[in-house]
Design a protein around this motif. Structure first.
Motif, PDB file in Angstrom:
ATOM      1  N   PRO A  31       0.078  19.466  -0.357  1.00  0.00           N
ATOM      2  CA  PRO A  31      -0.194  18.824   0.937  1.00  0.00           C
ATOM      3  C   PRO A  31      -1.437  17.933   0.935  1.00  0.00           C
ATOM      4  CG  PRO A  31       0.525  21.069   1.303  1.00  0.00           C
ATOM      5  CD  PRO A  31       0.389  20.907  -0.189  1.00  0.00           C
ATOM      6  N   ALA A  32      -2.398  18.228   0.053  1.00  0.00           N
ATOM      7  CA  ALA A  32      -3.605  17.393  -0.003  1.00  0.00           C
ATOM      8  C   ALA A  32      -3.309  15.991  -0.517  1.00  0.00           C
ATOM      9  CB  ALA A  32      -4.654  18.055  -0.891  1.00  0.00           C
ATOM     10  N   GLN A  33      -2.132  15.784  -1.099  1.00  0.00           N
ATOM     11  CA  GLN A  33      -1.740  14.461  -1.594  1.00  0.00           C
ATOM     12  C   GLN A  33      -0.962  13.667  -0.548  1.00  0.00           C
ATOM     13  OE1 GLN A  33      -0.150  16.505  -5.387  1.00  0.00           O
ATOM     14  NE2 GLN A  33      -0.594  14.417  -6.072  1.00  0.00           N
ATOM     15  N   VAL A  34      -0.727  14.267   0.601  1.00  0.00           N
ATOM     16  CA  VAL A  34       0.074  13.654   1.665  1.00  0.00           C
ATOM     17  C   VAL A  34      -0.838  13.182   2.792  1.00  0.00           C
ATOM     18  CG1 VAL A  34       1.908  14.032   3.364  1.00  0.00           C
ATOM     19  CG2 VAL A  34       2.019  15.174   1.123  1.00  0.00           C
ATOM     20  N   VAL A  35      -0.610  11.947   3.251  1.00  0.00           N
ATOM     21  CA  VAL A  35      -1.289  11.438   4.442  1.00  0.00           C
ATOM     22  C   VAL A  35      -0.220  10.962   5.420  1.00  0.00           C
ATOM     23  CG1 VAL A  35      -2.884   9.746   5.412  1.00  0.00           C
ATOM     24  CG2 VAL A  35      -3.343  10.748   3.155  1.00  0.00           C
ATOM     25  N   ILE A  36      -0.259  11.496   6.628  1.00  0.00           N
ATOM     26  CA  ILE A  36       0.685  11.100   7.676  1.00  0.00           C
ATOM     27  C   ILE A  36       0.143   9.850   8.361  1.00  0.00           C
ATOM     28  CG2 ILE A  36       1.977  11.853   9.692  1.00  0.00           C
ATOM     29  CD1 ILE A  36       2.471  13.504   7.119  1.00  0.00           C
ATOM     30  N   THR A  37       0.997   8.859   8.527  1.00  0.00           N
ATOM     31  CA  THR A  37       0.570   7.561   9.042  1.00  0.00           C
ATOM     32  C   THR A  37       1.373   7.159  10.276  1.00  0.00           C
ATOM     33  OG1 THR A  37       2.136   6.370   7.628  1.00  0.00           O
ATOM     34  CG2 THR A  37      -0.052   6.823   6.709  1.00  0.00           C
ATOM     35  N   SER A  38       0.926   6.103  10.906  1.00  0.00           N
ATOM     36  CA  SER A  38       1.633   5.578  12.091  1.00  0.00           C
ATOM     37  C   SER A  38       2.748   4.637  11.655  1.00  0.00           C
ATOM     38  CB  SER A  38       0.642   4.882  13.022  1.00  0.00           C
ATOM     39  OG  SER A  38      -0.320   5.792  13.485  1.00  0.00           O
ATOM     40  N   GLY A  39       3.752   5.186  11.007  1.00  0.00           N
ATOM     41  CA  GLY A  39       4.878   4.417  10.507  1.00  0.00           C
ATOM     42  C   GLY A  39       4.706   4.051   9.050  1.00  0.00           C
ATOM     43  N   ALA A  40       5.815   3.634   8.413  1.00  0.00           N
ATOM     44  CA  ALA A  40       5.780   3.270   6.998  1.00  0.00           C
ATOM     45  C   ALA A  40       5.000   1.975   6.769  1.00  0.00           C
ATOM     46  CB  ALA A  40       7.201   3.138   6.456  1.00  0.00           C
ATOM     47  N   LYS A  41       5.036   1.065   7.729  1.00  0.00           N
ATOM     48  CA  LYS A  41       4.260  -0.174   7.593  1.00  0.00           C
ATOM     49  C   LYS A  41       2.772   0.142   7.477  1.00  0.00           C
ATOM     50  CE  LYS A  41       5.630  -3.740   9.973  1.00  0.00           C
ATOM     51  NZ  LYS A  41       5.890  -4.724  11.065  1.00  0.00           N
ATOM     52  N   HIS A  42       2.313   1.068   8.293  1.00  0.00           N
ATOM     53  CA  HIS A  42       0.915   1.501   8.229  1.00  0.00           C
ATOM     54  C   HIS A  42       0.632   2.191   6.891  1.00  0.00           C
ATOM     55  CE1 HIS A  42      -2.396   4.402   9.805  1.00  0.00           C
ATOM     56  NE2 HIS A  42      -2.947   3.276   9.387  1.00  0.00           N
ATOM     57  N   ALA A  43       1.596   2.937   6.373  1.00  0.00           N
ATOM     58  CA  ALA A  43       1.429   3.600   5.080  1.00  0.00           C
ATOM     59  C   ALA A  43       1.216   2.582   3.966  1.00  0.00           C
ATOM     60  CB  ALA A  43       2.644   4.475   4.780  1.00  0.00           C
ATOM     61  N   ILE A  44       1.985   1.498   3.985  1.00  0.00           N
ATOM     62  CA  ILE A  44       1.844   0.442   2.979  1.00  0.00           C
ATOM     63  C   ILE A  44       0.479  -0.224   3.102  1.00  0.00           C
ATOM     64  CG2 ILE A  44       2.752  -1.794   2.218  1.00  0.00           C
ATOM     65  CD1 ILE A  44       5.521  -0.755   3.229  1.00  0.00           C
ATOM     66  N   PHE A  45       0.063  -0.498   4.332  1.00  0.00           N
ATOM     67  CA  PHE A  45      -1.268  -1.070   4.558  1.00  0.00           C
ATOM     68  C   PHE A  45      -2.346  -0.171   3.967  1.00  0.00           C
ATOM     69  CE2 PHE A  45      -5.112  -0.898   7.160  1.00  0.00           C
ATOM     70  CZ  PHE A  45      -5.563  -2.197   7.071  1.00  0.00           C
ATOM     71  N   ASN A  46      -2.249   1.126   4.199  1.00  0.00           N
ATOM     72  CA  ASN A  46      -3.252   2.064   3.702  1.00  0.00           C
ATOM     73  C   ASN A  46      -3.324   2.065   2.176  1.00  0.00           C
ATOM     74  OD1 ASN A  46      -4.042   2.884   6.230  1.00  0.00           O
ATOM     75  ND2 ASN A  46      -3.030   4.876   6.149  1.00  0.00           N
ATOM     76  N   ILE A  47      -2.156   2.108   1.525  1.00  0.00           N
ATOM     77  CA  ILE A  47      -2.141   2.137   0.063  1.00  0.00           C
ATOM     78  C   ILE A  47      -2.736   0.865  -0.512  1.00  0.00           C
ATOM     79  CG2 ILE A  47      -0.598   1.951  -1.936  1.00  0.00           C
ATOM     80  CD1 ILE A  47       1.115   4.126  -0.719  1.00  0.00           C
ATOM     81  N   LEU A  48      -2.321  -0.269  -0.018  1.00  0.00           N
ATOM     82  CA  LEU A  48      -2.840  -1.536  -0.541  1.00  0.00           C
ATOM     83  C   LEU A  48      -4.341  -1.650  -0.294  1.00  0.00           C
ATOM     84  CD1 LEU A  48       0.051  -3.930   0.538  1.00  0.00           C
ATOM     85  CD2 LEU A  48      -0.445  -3.099  -1.768  1.00  0.00           C
ATOM     86  N   SER A  49      -4.792  -1.195   0.859  1.00  0.00           N
ATOM     87  CA  SER A  49      -6.222  -1.233   1.157  1.00  0.00           C
ATOM     88  C   SER A  49      -7.002  -0.330   0.208  1.00  0.00           C
ATOM     89  CB  SER A  49      -6.471  -0.802   2.599  1.00  0.00           C
ATOM     90  OG  SER A  49      -5.863  -1.685   3.515  1.00  0.00           O
ATOM     91  N   ALA A  50      -6.384   0.765  -0.223  1.00  0.00           N
ATOM     92  CA  ALA A  50      -7.075   1.734  -1.067  1.00  0.00           C
ATOM     93  C   ALA A  50      -7.134   1.320  -2.534  1.00  0.00           C
ATOM     94  CB  ALA A  50      -6.393   3.099  -0.950  1.00  0.00           C
TER      95      ALA A  50
ATOM     96  N   THR B 207       2.346   8.764   3.149  1.00  0.00           N
ATOM     97  CA  THR B 207       2.108   8.391   1.758  1.00  0.00           C
ATOM     98  C   THR B 207       1.991   9.656   0.927  1.00  0.00           C
ATOM     99  OG1 THR B 207      -0.315   8.363   2.009  1.00  0.00           O
ATOM    100  CG2 THR B 207       0.859   6.299   2.420  1.00  0.00           C
ATOM    101  N   ILE B 208       2.451   9.570  -0.334  1.00  0.00           N
ATOM    102  CA  ILE B 208       2.258  10.634  -1.312  1.00  0.00           C
ATOM    103  C   ILE B 208       1.706   9.976  -2.559  1.00  0.00           C
ATOM    104  CG2 ILE B 208       3.281  12.568  -2.547  1.00  0.00           C
ATOM    105  CD1 ILE B 208       5.400  10.983   0.051  1.00  0.00           C
ATOM    106  N   THR B 209       0.499  10.342  -2.929  1.00  0.00           N
ATOM    107  CA  THR B 209      -0.201   9.677  -4.021  1.00  0.00           C
ATOM    108  C   THR B 209      -1.015  10.692  -4.817  1.00  0.00           C
ATOM    109  OG1 THR B 209      -2.215   9.284  -2.737  1.00  0.00           O
ATOM    110  CG2 THR B 209      -0.487   7.605  -2.582  1.00  0.00           C
ATOM    111  N   PRO B 210      -1.520  10.299  -5.987  1.00  0.00           N
ATOM    112  CA  PRO B 210      -2.512  11.126  -6.664  1.00  0.00           C
ATOM    113  C   PRO B 210      -3.689  11.415  -5.728  1.00  0.00           C
ATOM    114  CG  PRO B 210      -1.723   9.427  -8.136  1.00  0.00           C
ATOM    115  CD  PRO B 210      -1.155   9.112  -6.789  1.00  0.00           C
ATOM    116  N   LYS B 211      -4.328  12.560  -5.913  1.00  0.00           N
ATOM    117  CA  LYS B 211      -5.360  13.028  -4.973  1.00  0.00           C
ATOM    118  C   LYS B 211      -6.488  12.023  -4.748  1.00  0.00           C
ATOM    119  CE  LYS B 211      -7.301  16.521  -2.613  1.00  0.00           C
ATOM    120  NZ  LYS B 211      -8.704  16.114  -2.478  1.00  0.00           N
ATOM    121  N   PRO B 212      -7.040  11.354  -5.769  1.00  0.00           N
ATOM    122  CA  PRO B 212      -8.132  10.409  -5.487  1.00  0.00           C
ATOM    123  C   PRO B 212      -7.718   9.290  -4.538  1.00  0.00           C
ATOM    124  CG  PRO B 212      -8.059  10.931  -7.823  1.00  0.00           C
ATOM    125  CD  PRO B 212      -6.819  11.508  -7.214  1.00  0.00           C
TER     126      PRO B 212
END
Length: 398
Positions: free
Chosen positions: A91-110, A249-254
């Motif tokens: 669960p620590a690798q999961v971030v709940i977002t305001s829609g998939a579009k927001h999830a993509i924004f978060n990943i690219l920003s990171a 999003t589901i990503t590596p922990k960092p």
């Protein structure tokens, strides 16, 4: 007034949203518009999902939660990944977002720094290149065509990788093409990405809406590619919950930690009621989406057959999602009865909307001006009316 942000001014507004908004404005004004622009299931959200949201409100679950989402939903996502995709995540690798579009924004920003290149197959979803640019990245497009079934090859991907390449953006099944990359194709991509240490953002929002070739998560192809895979998904398409605005999003922990820091300073968490509704959706399994797919299959078969019957239209059979992407370039250069010259997809779609009250999306919005996109996530009656108007409109061009 001082100048606005150059980053924001460089972003184009979503053409799919613009067309859907225009169609709704015309409908509100009393015009009989047939709208096939939006990618939104016409099914209602399941009752047990609504009930879970209402219950959460009545139980007083209306305060702030952790910025990354409620623990129940993060566990439900992990259970879904194990059950449906054969993937183990914490669960620590999961971030709940305001829609998939927001999830993509978060990943690219990171993960994107200024000048980093992001490889995007074209046609692409309209939002991808704009969010890449917003993050400071450089979109690198890999063209496809109706002749290649709108798919790139592993050789294309390998040739496009440079020392500036940070990420490959994969939507599977694809919006807008409806094409699906199978296991063998994904294995070839994975080998190249691992060799070059390139991230893959795997947009899996349409994973359960498919009709033949089985779409799998590229993360399931081994530990090395899993460590490079940044998964985006949500409940909007599979459970008819577009307005509830829940993605993840589901990503590596960092990377998850970086996204969590961003989200804590920006949107915080999605609405509590939407999160509890999403738990109910994920825990109920796939009966609802499977019922939708049966109906989508009928609609797909009808609309593709009807499009192919129009002289001058070429349309491959979508394997997933709920879009048809016919090539209509044979009509370019022709003239409409009102004198309008159809120079490309934008002029064609504008003319069809204004004169035949048919709202579809020009292919130029997706990086391919030869085509237009029709969503068949609507009733068979509306699809029949759409084909009637499209056929009549195209027949008027000379």
């Amino acid at each position: 007034m001082k100048a606005l942000s150059k980053r924001i001014l460089a972003i184009a507004p979503s053409m799919t949203v613009a067309i859907d908004t225009k169609a709704k404005e015309m409908q509100a004004a009393g015009r009989d518009v047939v709208a096939l622009g939006a990618g939104e299931p016409d099914f209602d959200t399941p009752e047990h999902v609504k009930d879970a949201a209402i219950a959460s409100i009545r139980e007083g679950k209306t305060k702030y939660t952790a910025p990354t989402g409620i623990p129940e939903l993060k566990r439900a996502v992990c259970n879904k990944l194990k059950r449906e995709n054969g993937l183990d995540y914490h669960p620590a690798q999961v971030v709940i977002t305001s829609g998939a579009k927001h999830a993509i924004f978060n990943i690219l920003s990171a993960v994107i720094n200024p000048g980093d290149e992001v490889i995007i197959p074209a046609p692409y979803w309209v939002t991808y290149p704009e969010l890449v640019k917003l993050a400071g990245g450089v979109p690198v497009f890999l063209p496809t065509s109706v002749e290649t079934n709108y798919k790139i090859t592993a050789a294309q991907l390998e040739r496009a990788i440079t020392d500036k390449t940070k990420l490959f953006l994969l939507c599977n099944p694809s919006n807008p093409t409806g094409m699906v990359y199978g296991r063998t194709e994904l294995e070839a991509f994975a080998k190249i990405l691992v060799k070059n240490d390139v991230f893959v953002l795997s947009d899996e929002i349409y994973e359960h809406i498919q009709y033949g070739t089985k779409a799998i998560s590229i993360a399931s192809l081994g530990h090395e590619i899993k460590e490079l895979t940044l998964i985006v998904n949500g409940v909007s398409k599979a459970y008819a919950m577009t307005g509830w605005r829940v993605g993840y999003t589901i990503t590596p922990k960092p990377i998850a930690d970086a996204i969590a820091a961003l989200q804590s300073q920006a949107t915080h968490h999605p609405a509590n009621a939407s999160q509890y509704a999403s738990v109910a959706a994920l825990e109920a399994g796939l009966d609802f989406v499977n019922t939708m797919v049966v109906e989508f299959t009928k609609r797909r078969d009808y609309i593709v057959g009807a499009l192919k019957a129009i002289p001058g239209v070429i349309c491959p059979l979508p394997e997933g999602a709920f879009y048809a992407l016919p090539n209509v370039s044979s009509f370019y250069g022709k003239k409409a009865p009102d004198g309008t010259v159809i120079k490309g997809s934008l002029e064609l779609c504008r003319w069809l909307l204004e004169t035949h009250l048919l709202a579809i999306v020009p292919g130029i919005a997706f990086g391919d001006d030869t085509c237009v996109r029709l969503s068949y996530a609507t009733s068979m009656g509306e699809l029949e009316r759409a084909i009637e108007r499209l056929s009549k409109g195209l027949a008027e061009l000379s």
